[in-house]
Each structure stands twice: as structure tokens, then as C-alpha cells.
Motif scaffolding. Structure first.
Motif, mmCIF file in Angstrom:
data_model
loop_
_atom_site.group_PDB
_atom_site.id
_atom_site.type_symbol
_atom_site.label_atom_id
_atom_site.label_comp_id
_atom_site.label_asym_id
_atom_site.label_seq_id
_atom_site.Cartn_x
_atom_site.Cartn_y
_atom_site.Cartn_z
ATOM 1 N N ASN A 1 -0.495 -3.146 -7.437
ATOM 2 C CA ASN A 1 -1.875 -3.583 -7.908
ATOM 3 C C ASN A 1 -1.610 -5.077 -8.725
ATOM 4 O O ASN A 1 -3.025 -5.348 -7.918
ATOM 5 C CB ASN A 1 -2.490 -2.331 -8.616
ATOM 6 N N LYS A 2 -1.638 -5.419 -9.478
ATOM 7 C CA LYS A 2 -1.252 -6.343 -9.750
ATOM 8 C C LYS A 2 -1.160 -7.616 -9.200
ATOM 9 O O LYS A 2 -1.215 -8.634 -8.848
ATOM 10 C CB LYS A 2 -0.693 -6.391 -11.501
ATOM 11 N N TRP A 3 0.140 -6.911 -8.123
ATOM 12 C CA TRP A 3 0.471 -8.266 -7.158
ATOM 13 C C TRP A 3 -0.647 -7.985 -5.517
ATOM 14 O O TRP A 3 -0.774 -9.410 -5.040
ATOM 15 C CB TRP A 3 1.908 -7.740 -6.275
ATOM 16 N N GLU A 4 -0.905 -7.067 -5.295
ATOM 17 C CA GLU A 4 -1.841 -6.922 -4.163
ATOM 18 C C GLU A 4 -2.783 -7.476 -4.491
ATOM 19 O O GLU A 4 -3.651 -8.407 -3.542
ATOM 20 C CB GLU A 4 -2.681 -5.692 -4.351
ATOM 21 N N ALA B 1 -5.874 -13.348 -3.644
ATOM 22 C CA ALA B 1 -7.093 -14.155 -4.735
ATOM 23 C C ALA B 1 -6.221 -15.427 -3.539
ATOM 24 O O ALA B 1 -7.655 -16.732 -3.751
ATOM 25 C CB ALA B 1 -6.525 -14.042 -6.175
ATOM 26 N N THR B 2 -5.723 -15.307 -3.189
ATOM 27 C CA THR B 2 -5.068 -16.472 -2.075
ATOM 28 C C THR B 2 -5.395 -16.527 -1.161
ATOM 29 O O THR B 2 -4.938 -17.437 -0.112
ATOM 30 C CB THR B 2 -3.599 -16.557 -2.610
ATOM 31 N N GLY B 3 -6.531 -15.554 0.081
ATOM 32 C CA GLY B 3 -6.991 -15.679 0.900
ATOM 33 C C GLY B 3 -5.854 -14.669 1.891
ATOM 34 O O GLY B 3 -6.599 -14.936 2.592
ATOM 35 N N ILE C 1 -3.194 -7.949 7.351
ATOM 36 C CA ILE C 1 -1.870 -7.425 8.284
ATOM 37 C C ILE C 1 -0.842 -7.834 6.990
ATOM 38 O O ILE C 1 1.213 -7.462 7.175
ATOM 39 C CB ILE C 1 -1.586 -7.705 9.614
ATOM 40 N N THR C 2 -0.794 -9.097 6.319
ATOM 41 C CA THR C 2 -0.248 -9.506 5.633
ATOM 42 C C THR C 2 0.349 -8.921 4.441
ATOM 43 O O THR C 2 1.854 -8.572 4.074
ATOM 44 C CB THR C 2 -0.476 -10.902 5.455
ATOM 45 N N LEU C 3 -0.780 -8.384 3.797
ATOM 46 C CA LEU C 3 -0.510 -7.419 2.997
ATOM 47 C C LEU C 3 0.267 -6.222 3.399
ATOM 48 O O LEU C 3 1.300 -5.772 2.530
ATOM 49 C CB LEU C 3 -1.795 -7.399 1.958
ATOM 50 N N SER C 4 -0.057 -5.744 4.299
ATOM 51 C CA SER C 4 0.777 -4.250 5.048
ATOM 52 C C SER C 4 1.868 -5.004 4.729
ATOM 53 O O SER C 4 3.358 -4.215 4.325
ATOM 54 C CB SER C 4 0.414 -4.106 5.698
ATOM 55 N N LYS D 1 0.026 7.790 -6.419
ATOM 56 C CA LYS D 1 0.871 6.026 -5.943
ATOM 57 C C LYS D 1 0.009 5.044 -5.477
ATOM 58 O O LYS D 1 -0.866 5.459 -4.102
ATOM 59 C CB LYS D 1 1.941 7.073 -5.887
ATOM 60 N N PHE D 2 0.938 4.223 -5.199
ATOM 61 C CA PHE D 2 0.945 3.035 -4.332
ATOM 62 C C PHE D 2 0.382 3.145 -2.535
ATOM 63 O O PHE D 2 1.166 4.032 -2.313
ATOM 64 C CB PHE D 2 1.051 2.142 -3.995
ATOM 65 N N GLN D 3 -0.575 3.253 -1.984
ATOM 66 C CA GLN D 3 -1.357 3.771 -0.507
ATOM 67 C C GLN D 3 -0.482 2.549 0.443
ATOM 68 O O GLN D 3 -1.565 1.839 0.175
ATOM 69 C CB GLN D 3 -2.283 4.325 -0.119
ATOM 70 N N VAL D 4 0.237 2.006 0.667
ATOM 71 C CA VAL D 4 0.496 1.409 2.450
ATOM 72 C C VAL D 4 -0.026 1.455 2.954
ATOM 73 O O VAL D 4 -0.488 0.444 3.515
ATOM 74 C CB VAL D 4 2.355 1.143 2.277
#
Length: 439
Positions: free
Chosen positions: A176-179, A184-186, A190-193, A228-231
Motif C-alpha cells: 500500500n505504501k509503495w502504491e 504521487a509521482t503520476g 497500467i504501469t502500477l499493474s 490482502k493486496f489486490q493486483v
């Protein structure tokens, strides 16, 4: 009186094998450690893989055509895996305690943990190096980039970690923190995924290799694991872009200002008329991949190639526009059957997988830039790219009433396994007939 013999525990057999029963997304097959004990088998992933074109099945070895130093590095790593598990098997046999194949695997992992405790970034580096040694330059870059992104995040959010972090610290909170940091950097959805899917793959490999514990796994495996974290939460849908037949005619009629624009135009049109072939495959086509010759024009009639991404085999009839394009390049690029069709790669300069990848990346960027300029000159509203050509091909077939299954085969969609099923169930004549909708 009959004599009795004291029981002696047998030793497990260990062998690193090229596991062709499993195909990875890039078309390669993994190397697995096979442990045999009391006629029972156990397979363990090594994280190493190889494209089948570099594997000599008859001799059961990596072909000498595999570029150096990658071949030597791969063989060294495979031997390390072999030795590690053989030593574990020897140790258990010497202790003369009853054991099975899983016990050998546990013993090897135990020895590995005793010598070092791998952390997240170190393991990312290990995976990247192994993939590079195996000739998987693209995947190696993806894991290397993930490592660099995580290193930057750890330095900012976890300075106390000392530059790396243990696997059990990669929690839901960490994700969650990394997301939040990436958003915050825009960074786009699709890049997050992509980033989190790669991180998930790293953890899966680490668990399979025994260097991480499954109990700390932060990603949801089932619908019930909502905590849990949902990709899958990331919106990876993209606007579907395709040009109309009238717009394509405008591009065809446009006269490029220079050779670079001409190449961009030819790449786009050849992809459209050539089954939606992507740029990586198009740029690596050789004259030996073109067969037959028209009695009227002398141009080749058929294209046969293996898709780099999946290893799938494709054979298609060249429509007149595509045949004319390659025919125009023959006087300039043909020297031998192994010469490249399009003037993108130089066989004297671009030899190693890394050199080829870098060259393709550079030229693709320039081709897409030139296509956008050509599109504007032709009055086409949609920004042109090589992807647009591929999508336009599929859209034209769909609008022509071609079945989705046939289009899937033509484009090589889904995994190699699914593609293989399609290839086995549709005759090439159906695909050939389908292309008539492009004219």
C-alpha cells in the motif's frame, strides 16, 4: 540359518532437466531440478529458462549457437543447482536415515539458508542475472527495473532497512505504501499493474525456491482474501484505437519525404496486411522466411515465422500490398537467405540479445514518432503507432465478420498453449481466406 543384511538407505538421484511440459509467457521452457527417490519424483524450479530454438533435444544440451557469454553463464548456474541438490542427497544417504525426495529438497534449502539469507533486492538481481544468462533480455530488464524502483522506494520510505528488505517485511502495508508513493509521482494504472505483477512474480519464485515463506505472502489468491493486496484492482483498460479503411487509403497515397518516413510507412502497412505482425518480429524477418514467387510479379507469396514473444509458429499468405513492400526492399537488403528483410538490424553490429533489443527499442521509438507525423500529414485523427496497425488489422477482420477464434489464431493472442490449440484446430486456408477482408 538364513543370513540377514543390514538395511542401507539408498541415495536419491538428482538431475537438472529442460522441462518442456511447461511453457512460459515468452515461449521459453524452464529448467527444473528433478529429484527421484523410491520411484517418486519431485520437481523444483530453478528460475532459469531457455527458448527452444537454443535447445538441442537430441543431445539434451544447450546449443552452441546460444550467444556467449550467456551460454557459459547459464551452464555454470545449472551446474550449481545440480551440485547443490546432489550434495544434499549425498548427505542424507551418508546419514543412513530414511528419507524421500521432499527431504532432499528441504536439506538443500536448509544448506542454502545456512550460507546466506536472501533479501528482496538481492533476489531481484539474481533473477535478472539468470534471465540475462538464459537469453531472456527483455524479462531481465523488467526485473532489473523493478529492483531499481524498489531500491529508490526503500531508500525514501525505509531508510532503516539499510538498502534492502527481508521477504517477510513485504506485507500488505508495504504494498500500500509503495502504491501511494508511485501514484504521487503520476504513474499510470497500467504501469502500477505491471510493477505489482512483477513483484508478485518475484515472491512466487522466491517461495518456490524456498527462500521466502508463503505465510507472509501479501497478494490475494482468492476472492475471499479481500484483506490482502489486490493486483486486479488496477484499471488496465486502454482506448481501443484503429484506423478506418478510408484513413488507411490516405496513408497509402501519402508520399514520404525521406527514407526514414518511408520505412515507418512500410512497417505500418506491412503489419496491417501481414497478419498484424508486431514490430519485434517484423524487424527480425529474414529472406528465408519468405517462400514462393508469383508468376506475375515475382514477389514472394508466403510468410513463415516464429513469434518471438510466445514461440508460436505462423504461416500466412502475403497479400499483394505486403508482397509489394518486401519486393521493393529486395534490391537493397538481400545478400543471402539469412539477410534481414527490413533495414533495421545490421547482422555485423547487432549480434548479442542485448544489442538486438537496444536497437529494436531505438528504431521502434523513431518509427512511432515518424508514424505520428505521417498520420497528421494524411489527415488521420488517431495518432499512428505500430500497435494501431496491429489493432486495425484485427478490427478490419472483425468488421468483415471473421470469427473471434480465427482472429485470435491470426494474431497469436493468449498463451502459447492456447495458441497451439488454435493452430491445431483451424486450417491455414481459413486464415488465408480471412485476409481477403483487408482488401
Amino acid at each position: 540359518m538364513a543370513k540377514t543384511t543390514e538395511h542401507k538407505e539408498g541415495r536419491a538421484t538428482v538431475k537438472v532437466v529442460y522441462y518442456t511440459h511447461k511453457t512460459l509467457a515468452d515461449g521459453s521452457h524452464p529448467f527444473m531440478v528433478r529429484i527421484t527417490k523410491d520411484r517418486k519424483l519431485k520437481y523444483l524450479a530453478t528460475g532459469l529458462s531457455l527458448h527452444p530454438k537454443y535447445w538441442n533435444e537430441a543431445k539434451r544440451e544447450v546449443r552452441k549457437s546460444f550467444p556467449e557469454p550467456g551460454r557459459e553463464e547459464l551452464l555454470t548456474k545449472l551446474q550449481e543447482w545440480q551440485t547443490k541438490y546432489e550434495n544434499a542427497a549425498k548427505s542424507l544417504a551418508a546419514d543412513d536415515e530414511q528419507h524421500d525426495a521432499p527431504a532432499v529438497a528441504a536439506k538443500a534449502i536448509e544448506g542454502r539458508k545456512a550460507t546466506r539469507r536472501i533479501k528482496l533486492l538481492a533476489y531481484c538481481t539474481e533473477l535478472s542475472d539468470a534471465m540475462k544468462a538464459g537469453g531472456q533480455v527483455g524479462n531481465a530488464t523488467i526485473y532489473r527495473d523493478l529492483r531499481n524502483q524498489l531500491a529508490k522506494f526503500l531508500g525514501e520510505a525505509y531508510p532503516e532497512a539499510g538498502g534492502d528488505i527481508a521477504f517477510d517485511k513485504v506485507s500488505v502495508s508495504f504494498c500500500n505504501k509503495w502504491e501511494a508513493s508511485l501514484r504521487a509521482t503520476g504513474v499510470e494504472e497500467i504501469t502500477l499493474s505491471q510493477r505489482f505483477r512483477t513483484l508478485r512474480a518475484v515472491l512466487n519464485k522466491a517461495i518456490a525456491a524456498g527462500v521466502a515463506k508463503g505465510e507472509y505472502y501479501p497478494f490475494a489468491r482468492t476472492v475471499a482474501e479481500k484483506h490482502k493486496f489486490q493486483v486486479g484492482k488496477f484499471d488496465v483498460s486502454t482506448a481501443k484505437r484503429a484506423v478506418s479503411r478510408d484513413e488507411l487509403r490516405c496513408l497509402e497515397a501519402l508520399v514520404p519525404a525521406n527514407e526514414r518516413q518511408q520505412l515507418a510507412k512500410d512497417v505500418f502497412l506491412f503489419s496491417f496486411y501481414g497478419g498484424g505482425i508486431n514490430f519485434v518480429d517484423l524487424a527480425q524477418l529474414r529472406w528465408r522466411d519468405l517462400t514462393g514467387a508469383s508468376a506475375d510479379t515475382g514477389y514472394p507469396e508466403r510468410l513463415n515465422y516464429i513469434r518471438q514473444k510466445t514461440g508460436g509458429k505462423f504461416s500466412l499468405r502475403l497479400l499483394a500490398p505486403a508482397a509489394a513492400i518486401v519486393g521493393a526492399y529486395r534490391p537493397f537488403t538481400y545478400a543471402t537467405p539469412t539477410s534481414y528483410v527490413f533495414p533495421v538490424l545490421d547482422p555485423a553490429k547487432h549480434v548479442s540479445p542485448t544489442q538486438i533489443k537496444n536497437r529494436l527499442h531505438k528504431v521502434l521509438g523513431q518509427v512511432n514518432k515518424d508514424l505520428k507525423e505521417l498520420g497528421e500529414l494524411a489527415g488521420i485523427a488517431t495518432p499512428l503507432t505500430t500497435y494501431v496497425a496491429r489493432h486495425s488489422f484485427a478490427t478490419s477482420l472483425k468488421q468483415g465478420g471473421v470469427a473471434t477464434g480465427v482472429i485470435s489464431e491470426a494474431m497469436g493472442h493468449k498463451s502459447e498453449a492456447v495458441t497451439a490449440i488454435y493452430l491445431g484446430s483451424f486450417a491455414s486456408e481459413i486464415i488465408d481466406a480471412a485476409y481477403e477482408h483487408l482488401l
